[in-house]
Design a protein around this motif. Structure first.
Motif, short mmCIF file in Angstrom:
data_model
loop_
_atom_site.label_atom_id
_atom_site.label_comp_id
_atom_site.label_asym_id
_atom_site.label_seq_id
_atom_site.Cartn_x
_atom_site.Cartn_y
_atom_site.Cartn_z
N UNK A 1 0.82 -1.21 0.00
CA UNK A 1 0.00 0.00 0.00
C UNK A 1 0.85 1.27 0.00
N UNK A 2 0.26 2.33 -0.53
CA UNK A 2 0.94 3.62 -0.63
C UNK A 2 -0.10 4.73 -0.50
N UNK A 3 0.36 5.96 -0.43
CA UNK A 3 -0.53 7.11 -0.37
C UNK A 3 -1.17 7.33 -1.73
N UNK A 4 -2.50 7.41 -1.77
CA UNK A 4 -3.22 7.61 -3.02
C UNK A 4 -3.92 8.96 -3.07
N UNK A 5 -3.80 9.74 -2.00
CA UNK A 5 -4.43 11.06 -1.98
C UNK A 5 -3.63 12.08 -2.77
N UNK A 6 -4.00 13.34 -2.61
CA UNK A 6 -3.33 14.43 -3.33
C UNK A 6 -1.86 14.50 -2.93
N UNK A 7 -1.02 14.85 -3.90
CA UNK A 7 0.41 15.01 -3.64
C UNK A 7 0.74 16.35 -3.01
#
Length: 372
Positions: free
Chosen positions: A264-270
């Motif tokens: 898993x990783x961050x999928x929200x806004x950069x």
């Protein structure tokens, strides 16, 4: 006489320390974010955990108007150079040390110290220093981390990614962005363990380095929507975002081939769009036009999905000459697709279109009429 190096408004000695002039942009963005924070909060105390020559500390003090700077360098052989460079800062507004980063952060945490900006610019995986940064950053403060382990985040060493980030990274055309998202994901997950949250201020891929600036939030914000898996279809070149509940059924929406999953990783806004706008305003006022242009690109890319399509990949799949990037973006927009350049790869696009849509539009380019 020792030769001085100039970067923006500060001068300093390099000596035997490490200094990379091409990384000025990374420091520029850090200073801009710090300047916005100082203006909003009316204070700015900085801990520069791996100072080297001290150029970052100098710039945080001189340009971002920091009230106080702690400059630490783990290599004691650089202490004299670091101390000399920081002599222009009043003694009651600075402290210099030569401690290992973990010892420094542990001691400061035990003393109850908290800093408005913690900058840790180290080699290797930035995830290794997340716990240290979380322990000494004030709520609402900023954490600035670096990751330079390209072999890990690019999918060439997925087992190493599992050890470093608690995530399995696979190879696909957007691996540079994957590096940013793995580091953000590690930050978000480790913050959630402390019942805290993070908000990305900006995420920068520059050269071969990932740099992320986040704001520490008082409540956890890790969700199944902003933290999960990115899927890539090697058959058609599209991406997918399978939910946690349907990982066992992760297939491409367009041709039903199995997706290769990373995460898993961050999928929200950069990035934080409002914060970027404040940074861009200051960059214009200081006449940092090169930085302003990158901030503009970050703003336009921010609302688009967590992946990009390199022109080289588009041309190879469509068996055509590479289309002009600006032409392709304009044609995609005319067809109703949101599209943008990305700062991560100057020869790539972010868009809501599928790879098939992109290829169809690219093939319609009059330059490629002989390729049909």
């Amino acid at each position: 006489m020792t030769q001085l190096v100039q970067e923006r408004s500060v001068q300093f000695q390099v000596g035997t320390g490490f200094y990379r002039p091409k990384s000025r942009l990374v420091r520029d963005l850090g200073v801009l974010a710090a300047a916005v924070y100082q203006r909003e909060q009316g204070r700015l105390q900085v801990l520069d955990g791996m100072s080297a020559t001290g150029v970052r500390s100098l710039r945080y003090f001189q340009e971002a108007k920091a009230d106080w700077v702690w400059a630490n360098e783990g290599n004691p052989e650089l202490l004299e150079t670091l101390t000399t460079n920081l002599r222009c800062i009043p003694p009651d507004q600075q402290f210099v040390s030569a401690l290992s980063l973990r010892r420094l952060c542990l001691e400061r945490q035990l003393m109850g110290d908290r800093y408005d900006l913690v900058d840790i610019d180290g080699f290797g995986s930035g995830a290794a220093f997340v716990q240290e940064a979380l322990g000494i950053t004030t709520l609402g403060g900023l954490i600035y981390l670096t990751s330079t382990d390209g072999r890990t985040y690019s999918g060439r060493e997925p087992q190493r990614a599992l050890r470093k980030y608690g995530a399995y990274g696979r190879s696909h055309p957007s691996v540079q962005e994957q590096g940013l998202r793995l580091l953000l994901g590690s930050l978000a997950q480790q913050a959630a363990q402390r019942d805290l949250g993070i908000e990305p201020i900006f995420s920068l891929f520059w050269g071969d380095t990932c740099r992320v600036m986040v704001r520490l939030q008082p409540k956890p914000n890790l969700t199944a929507e902003n933290y999960g898996f990115l899927g890539y279809c090697h058959h058609c070149g599209n991406y997918g975002l399978p939910s946690w509940r349907k990982l066992s059924q992760a297939a491409c929406d367009y041709d039903q081939f199995p997706l290769t999953l990373s995460g898993p990783m961050w999928l929200g806004a950069l990035h934080n769009g409002d914060y970027l706008e404040e940074m861009a305003t200051i960059a214009q006022r200081w006449d940092w036009q090169d930085v302003f242009k990158i901030l503009e690109t970050m703003q336009t890319e921010n609302e688009l999905p967590p992946y990009f399509f390199p022109l080289k990949e588009i041309g190879a799949r469509a068996k055509i000459d590479l289309p002009k990037l600006d032409w392709l973006l304009e044609m995609l927009r005319q067809q109703g697709f949101s599209s943008s350049r990305t700062h991560i790869n100057p020869q790539a696009i972010k868009t809501t279109a599928t790879m098939a849509d992109i290829q169809a539009i690219a093939k319609a380019n009059p330059r490629n009429e002989n390729n049909h």
